[in-house]
Design an enzyme around this catalytic site. Structure first.
Site, PDB file in Angstrom:
ATOM      1  N   ASP A 187      43.436  31.881  23.035  1.00 20.03           N
ATOM      2  CA  ASP A 187      44.667  32.375  23.631  1.00 20.03           C
ATOM      3  C   ASP A 187      45.702  31.249  23.647  1.00 20.03           C
ATOM      4  O   ASP A 187      45.349  30.068  23.577  1.00 20.03           O
ATOM      5  CB  ASP A 187      44.375  32.855  25.056  1.00 20.03           C
ATOM      6  CG  ASP A 187      45.632  33.222  25.819  1.00 20.03           C
ATOM      7  OD1 ASP A 187      46.418  34.030  25.306  1.00 20.03           O
ATOM      8  OD2 ASP A 187      45.821  32.679  26.919  1.00 20.03           O
TER       9      ASP A 187
ATOM     10  N   ASP B  80      42.867  38.437  28.986  1.00 18.47           N
ATOM     11  CA  ASP B  80      41.876  37.908  28.042  1.00 18.47           C
ATOM     12  C   ASP B  80      40.463  38.416  28.322  1.00 18.47           C
ATOM     13  O   ASP B  80      39.577  38.286  27.473  1.00 18.47           O
ATOM     14  CB  ASP B  80      41.854  36.369  28.105  1.00 18.47           C
ATOM     15  CG  ASP B  80      43.165  35.751  27.672  1.00 18.47           C
ATOM     16  OD1 ASP B  80      43.799  36.308  26.767  1.00 18.47           O
ATOM     17  OD2 ASP B  80      43.546  34.718  28.238  1.00 18.47           O
TER      18      ASP B  80
ATOM     19  N   ASP C 140      42.335  32.389  29.508  1.00 17.61           N
ATOM     20  CA  ASP C 140      42.452  32.113  30.937  1.00 17.61           C
ATOM     21  C   ASP C 140      42.948  33.294  31.755  1.00 17.61           C
ATOM     22  O   ASP C 140      42.713  33.344  32.958  1.00 17.61           O
ATOM     23  CB  ASP C 140      43.414  30.932  31.168  1.00 17.61           C
ATOM     24  CG  ASP C 140      44.863  31.333  30.964  1.00 17.61           C
ATOM     25  OD1 ASP C 140      45.171  31.872  29.883  1.00 17.61           O
ATOM     26  OD2 ASP C 140      45.669  31.128  31.878  1.00 17.61           O
TER      27      ASP C 140
END
Length: 646
Positions: free
Chosen positions: A337, A535, A531
């Site tokens: 990410d 996600d 995080d």
């Protein structure tokens, strides 16, 4: 308040969660008591206490720690399957019958502890998924055709309803803005680090946080189909359908258990049918079960993985289980990410472009900081921090006013200063357009309605990110993939800085899941690093996952297989390398254990293996593999992993 958050009314889910919670707490407590009793028995035995005293401790350990695996084994037997739980209990009972109670108690403790840890991990993940529903409020203020406001359950909203969302409230539904302007923090869904300006016809998501403006929205999706609801469903679905890859010994436990039990019964029954004595036949059969018991194999597997877990934990990576460590060793592709993972999620001033030649860079920044000094917006804080870092004297501002969805306005030194989104101005300066095309957030600074400069702000890239990208590429033989909900220009701008070439942007949570599953379908074992709440579904779908610990959401921290506590990206390739080394040690240990077990079993079947020698061989192999696994506790093992990935 119009969108108040109350306890969810999902009674069946709450009831199941409560039952599993009680089971989890009970199993952890029973395992703890079993360990204490085992240690007490061992201490009494080593201190030459009367034999009855340590037998009492060991038998209590049997009773407390063994009933749960025994019950699970019997339940499996009722389903016409034979697993290692029942084999463990039978082996433990057999050990008692020939006086080797220590061996049996050790097996009981190993299985009780691993079962309790699994129960606890499952319960915590269920709680986090359920808690995610609190993001979207349960109440909404609906506006009827006559403009009358009515408080209703958010679950009763229907497509086409109009809802008002006031400043500081969370959105009750997915929809589009029909009136008003505001900045919306939608990081929980898209991962974007900076609140997004919303006005007419812009899309908003349930669970995201409204800023300083009031918005009227038209509901476009049923409450059961909002992005937040889909996140919950995706996590649950991925967790349920994801292949439950277990440790190597668990993959073959069915055949192993059936083989050992069948061989033991045959070794007991056949000699009796041929006229052998009961006592000697029973002793031989029990000796066989002891030397063939999975104790050495279990210890061949667990100490290396647990040692690697402990070593990683000392260096800031919490790996949740031995299975998680083994999954990390399988990694062949890494997906990462952007916001909060490769970046800190905190905007920082990166450029100043002067439009009016009467002003310098410092003048533009000083003017902007004067207007932004009372702002709570992340961009405003970044501008004020940049002026402070340069040591600029900022004049006192009066008549400060936040302009929802546009920027801020204030009086500084008798002049009207505005710091605006370029789109909120009557024209978009070329300097601002150039910054936005490369993914930088641009803000326009005006003095008495005349533009004087443009500030560029970017999310802060974590230190050493480019080196981590190279290390991941080296260890997996393929470069990492960037999966982000941020805009493509911003994603590509960051990717160019850190050396990532595969960029997939503008992704909602289910899009990230689809990307992960596509990589898995292409034959990769995917590690996802992230995080945010958005996600979590991709983490659940991936073969393994790591969460950034400092600002990671509760759901993400619970869903991930491992947590980088200090947000150090360098630990990601290091923990993969350590996991691969642990797997090599496991394979070596299994070879050692299998050699000992095979030798002792053949000796017992073809000759006469004295019980003391069988026990000594069994315990010796256990000690050898345990000590071999403990080598991964050393600091040298971590230094080797972080500096020389395999």
């Amino acid at each position: 308040m119009t969108c108040t958050t109350v306890q969810p009314t999902h009674a069946p889910s709450v009831r199941r969660s409560s039952v599993s919670g009680l089971w989890s707490v009970a199993s952890v407590r029973l395992a703890t008591v079993a360990v204490v009793l085992f240690v007490a028995g061992l201490a009494a035995q080593l201190l030459d206490a009367p034999s009855w005293s340590w037998w009492v401790f060991y038998l209590a350990c049997y009773l407390i720690g063994g009933w749960s695996p025994a019950w699970e084994g019997l339940q499996a037997l009722r389903s016409r399957t034979l697993d290692v739980d029942l084999l463990m209990v039978v082996a433990a009972v057999g050990a008692v019958s020939i006086g080797q109670i220590f061996d049996g108690a050790l097996l009981i403790v190993i299985f009780a502890t691993s079962g309790a840890l699994e129960d606890a991990a499952t319960k915590r993940t269920e709680d986090s998924v359920t808690g995610l529903l609190d993001l979207a409020p349960d109440r909404a203020v609906r506006i009827d055709a006559d403009g009358v406001e009515e408080s209703v359950n958010a679950a009763d909203l229907r497509v086409g309803d109009r809802v008002i969302v006031r400043p500081g409230e969370r959105f009750c539904a997915d929809g589009v803005v029909v009136d008003g302007a505001s900045d919306v923090d939608q990081s929980s869904v898209t991962g974007e680090p900076i609140p997004v300006a919303k006005a007419g016809d812009d899309e908003v998501f349930a669970g995201t946080l409204n800023g300083a403006g009031a918005l009227r929205i038209r509901v476009t999706k049923d409450p059961s189909d909002t992005v937040v609801a889909r996140i919950v469903a995706l996590v649950a679905e991925a967790s349920a359908t994801k292949a439950k890859t277990q440790l190597f010994i668990e993959k073959v436990e069915q055949r192993y258990s059936v083989g050992v039990v069948a061989a033991t019964l045959a070794l007991f029954a056949v000699p009796l049918l041929l006229g052998a004595q009961l006592q000697s036949t029973l002793l031989r059969a029990m000796t066989f079960m002891i030397v063939a018991s999975p104790c050495a194999v279990v210890l061949a597997t667990m100490p290396p993985l647990l040692s690697a877990i402990a070593n990683a934990g000392r260096h800031g990576v919490l790996v949740k289980s031995a299975v998680a460590m083994e999954h990390l060793a399988d990694t062949t592709a890494v997906t990462i990410d952007k916001t909060g993972t490769l970046t800190t999620g905190t905007p920082q001033l990166t450029s100043i472009t002067v439009i009016d030649d009467r002003y310098s860079d410092d003048d533009v920044l000083r003017i902007a900081a004067g207007a932004e000094q009372f702002s709570e917006h992340p961009l405003g804080r970044a501008v004020a921090a940049a002026a402070h870092a340069r040591g600029l004297a900022v004049a006192e501002a009066t008549e400060f006013q936040a302009l929802p969805g546009r920027g801020v306005r204030a009086r500084v030194a008798e002049r009207t200063i505005e710091v605006l989104s370029p789109r909120a101005f009557h024209s978009n300066p070329v300097a601002a357009s150039n910054l936005e095309r490369r993914g930088t957030t641009a803000v326009l600074v005006t003095v008495d309605a005349a533009p004087v400069g443009v500030l560029g702000l970017d999310d802060t890239v974590r230190e050493g990110t480019d080196a981590v990208v190279r290390a991941v590429t080296a260890i997996t033989s393929s470069p990492p993939t960037l999966l982000t909900g941020d805009t493509r220009p911003a994603a590509e701008h960051l990717a160019a800085q850190v050396g990532i070439t595969d960029v997939r942007a503008d992704l909602l949570p289910d899009d990230k899941v689809a990307a992960v599953r596509q990589l898995e379908a292409d034959g990769h074992r995917v590690l996802f690093v992230g995080d945010g709440i958005n996600d979590a579904p991709a983490m659940a779908a991936a073969h393994s996952s790591i969460a950034m610990g400092r600002n990671g959401s509760d759901l993400t921290l619970e869903t991930a297989d491992a947590v980088a506590v200090r947000d150090e990206l360098a630990t990601i390739p290091a923990v993969i390398a350590l996991a691969r080394r642990a797997r090599r040690v496991v394979i070596a240990n299994l070879a050692i254990a299998a050699t000992f077990i095979t030798g002792l079993v053949v000796w017992d079947l073809l000759g006469h293996l004295p019980l003391p020698l069988g026990v000594a061989g069994h315990e010796g192999s256990t000690i050898i593999v345990a000590l071999n696994g403990l080598r991964l506790l050393s600091g040298r093992a971590w230094r080797s992993a972080i500096s020389c990935p395999p």
